[in-house]
Design a protein around this motif. Sequence first.
Motif, PDB file in Angstrom:
ATOM      1  N   LYS A   9       0.872  -1.185   0.000  1.00 40.10           N
ATOM      2  CA  LYS A   9       0.000   0.000   0.000  1.00 40.10           C
ATOM      3  C   LYS A   9       0.899   1.222   0.000  1.00 40.10           C
ATOM      4  CE  LYS A   9      -4.016  -2.034   2.112  1.00 40.10           C
ATOM      5  NZ  LYS A   9      -5.049  -1.980   3.107  1.00 40.10           N
ATOM      6  N   GLU A  25      -3.683   9.462  -3.790  1.00 39.06           N
ATOM      7  CA  GLU A  25      -4.482   8.380  -3.210  1.00 39.06           C
ATOM      8  C   GLU A  25      -3.564   7.330  -2.599  1.00 39.06           C
ATOM      9  OE1 GLU A  25      -7.690   8.653  -3.360  1.00 39.06           O
ATOM     10  OE2 GLU A  25      -8.227   9.684  -5.222  1.00 39.06           O
ATOM     11  N   GLU A  26      -4.115   6.564  -1.666  1.00 39.73           N
ATOM     12  CA  GLU A  26      -3.423   5.335  -1.268  1.00 39.73           C
ATOM     13  C   GLU A  26      -3.857   4.263  -2.253  1.00 39.73           C
ATOM     14  OE1 GLU A  26      -2.546   3.635   2.874  1.00 39.73           O
ATOM     15  OE2 GLU A  26      -4.239   2.422   2.163  1.00 39.73           O
ATOM     16  N   ILE A  27      -2.906   3.604  -2.880  1.00 40.03           N
ATOM     17  CA  ILE A  27      -3.252   2.539  -3.829  1.00 40.03           C
ATOM     18  C   ILE A  27      -2.611   1.230  -3.393  1.00 40.03           C
ATOM     19  CG2 ILE A  27      -3.389   4.221  -5.732  1.00 40.03           C
ATOM     20  CD1 ILE A  27      -0.864   2.758  -6.915  1.00 40.03           C
ATOM     21  N   CYS A 134      -7.270   0.764  -6.674  1.00 44.32           N
ATOM     22  CA  CYS A 134      -7.599   1.880  -5.778  1.00 44.32           C
ATOM     23  C   CYS A 134      -9.116   1.982  -5.667  1.00 44.32           C
ATOM     24  CB  CYS A 134      -7.016   3.175  -6.358  1.00 44.32           C
ATOM     25  SG  CYS A 134      -7.298   4.612  -5.329  1.00 44.32           S
ATOM     26  N   LYS A 135      -9.602   2.063  -4.455  1.00 41.46           N
ATOM     27  CA  LYS A 135     -11.043   2.196  -4.201  1.00 41.46           C
ATOM     28  C   LYS A 135     -11.853   1.138  -4.977  1.00 41.46           C
ATOM     29  CE  LYS A 135     -10.749   7.058  -3.050  1.00 41.46           C
ATOM     30  NZ  LYS A 135     -10.823   8.426  -3.453  1.00 41.46           N
ATOM     31  N   SER A 149       3.781   6.715  -9.001  1.00 44.13           N
ATOM     32  CA  SER A 149       3.418   5.905  -7.840  1.00 44.13           C
ATOM     33  C   SER A 149       4.703   5.595  -7.072  1.00 44.13           C
ATOM     34  CB  SER A 149       2.761   4.599  -8.289  1.00 44.13           C
ATOM     35  OG  SER A 149       2.542   3.764  -7.164  1.00 44.13           O
TER      36      SER A 149
END
Length: 379
Positions: A9, A25-27, A134-135, A149
Motif C-alpha cells: 500500500k 491516493e493510497e493505492i 484503488c477504491k 506511484s
Amino acid sequence: MSTEGQIIKCKAAVAWEAGKDLSIEEIEVLPPRAHEVRVKVEFTGVCHTDAYTLSGADAEGSFPVVFGHEGAGVVESVGEGVDSVKVGDSVVLLYTPECRECKFCLSGKTNLCGKIRATQGKGLLPDGTSRFRCKGKDLFHYMGCSSFSQYTVVADISLVKVQDEAPKDKTCLLGCGVTTGYGAAINTAKISKGDKIGVFGAGCIGLSVIQGAVTKGAGEIIVIDINDSKKAWADQFGATKFVNPTTLPEGTNIVDHLIDITDGGFDYTFDCTGNVQVMRNALESCHKGWGESIIIGVAAAGKEISTRPFQLVTGRVWRGCAFGGIKGRTQMPSLVQDYLDGKIKVDEFITHRHDLDNINKAFHDMHAGNCIRAVITMH
Ligand SMILES: NC(=O)C1=CN([C@@H]2O[C@H](COP(=O)(O)OP(=O)(O)OC[C@H]3O[C@@H](n4cnc5c(N)ncnc54)[C@H](O)[C@@H]3O)[C@@H](O)[C@H]2O)C=CC1
Ligand SMILES: N[C@@H](CCC(=O)N[C@@H](CSC=O)C(=O)NCC(=O)O)C(=O)O
Ligand SMILES: [Zn+2]
Ligand SMILES: [Zn+2]
C-alpha cells in the motif's frame, strides 16, 4: 522487513479523468508476476507528454491511470524468470522497452521494440492485466512505466540497471526528456561539423537537441520559440541565434525569414513542439536538395501534417524518432556514465522540485511556460 510477495500500500498520483488535476491516493500495488519487476520509485520527472495524455488529446489515453514515465528508483522484488536485474539494483524505467528478440530489436534499424507495444498502448502489463488497485477499481498503467506511484510494476524489458553512484533525481530525466532530444541530434540526424541546425521549441526536448548539436560540432544553431524567456535558455545551451516568429515585422513569413538568414535553409531541423503547423515550417525551412526535418513533438489525436509534395521532390526529408532512437537497455548505462563524467548536462534542466503531494504544481508550472523540468521526490 521484506515486502516481497506482498501487496504494497503506497501513495500515488491518480488521474481519474481527463482534464482534471491528479489526486493523491493510497493505492495497492500487487506483486510482480513472471518477467515483471516491482520498483520503488524514488524520483520522477514530469514530461509534456504526461500533460498531453492528461488533457485528453491522446488517442491512446485510458482512465483512471497512474501517469509518469521519467522514473528512477530501486528494484524492490522480481517475478519468476527475471535475470536482468535483482533486488536493490538502481534502475531507470524505459517507456521504449528493448527485448532484444523481436523483429524490431533484431532489425538493427530502429530502437522501437514490438514485444509489448500492444498491451502498453492499452495501459496494461504484457499479460493484459493491471497491478494497481484503488477504491475497488483497477488503474491503468502508462507507457509501461507509471512512475507517479511510490511503487510500480513494469515488464523486465522496460527497465535498465544503471550505476548506483548516479543520483536518481538526475537519472530520471535520462528516462525521457534529456535522452529524447540529445539522441535525436546525435543518433537520428547525422549532423556534421559546421551544419546549420534549426530547433523549433526550446523546452527540455529542444534544449537537449541543442546539447546534442553542440556535441556534434554544428556551426549555427538557431532556436525558434514563441516564448521570449526561452532565449536565455537557448543561449545557455549553445544556440547561436533566437527567433520569435510572433515578433517578426508584419508580413514577414517565418519560413522565408529562416531561409534568408541561413543562406538557403537548414541542414537539419527538429520539431520539439507537437504543433503540426510548426512541423510544416520546420520541413519547409530545410535546405533544398538535402535538408532533413525530424519530428519529435507529439501531436494531438486527429492532427495531421501536410506540405506540398514538391518539398520532398526537391530533396527535403521528413523523419521522426521516439526516445531519441536510443536502445534503452543497451545504451542507457553509457549515457549515465557520460553524465557522471560531465559530458552530458542534466542538472541544468531542473527548474522546479516538488514532493508527490504537490505534483499538480508541476503541471501548472509547465503550462505557465517557465518550467524546463520539474522533478518529483516520491518518498
Ligand atoms: N518523440 C518522443 O520520443 C518524445 C516527444 N515528446 C514531445 O516533445 C514535445 C516537447 O516536449 P517538452 O520539451 O517536454 O515540452 P515543453 O512544453 O517544455 O516545450 C515546448 C516548447 O515549444 C514552444 N512552442 C510552443 N508552441 C510553439 C510554436 N508555435 N512555435 C515555436 N515554439 C513553440 C514552447 O514555448 C516551449 O518552449 C512535446 O510535444 C512532447 O510530447 C517528449 C518526449 C519524447
Ligand atoms: N499515444 C500517442 C503517441 C504518443 C507518442 O508518440 N509517444 C512517443 C513518446 S513521447 C514521450 O514523452 C513514443 O514513444 N512513440 C512511439 C510509440 O510506440 O508510442 C498516440 O496514440 O498518438
Ligand atoms: Zn516524455
Ligand atoms: Zn523487441
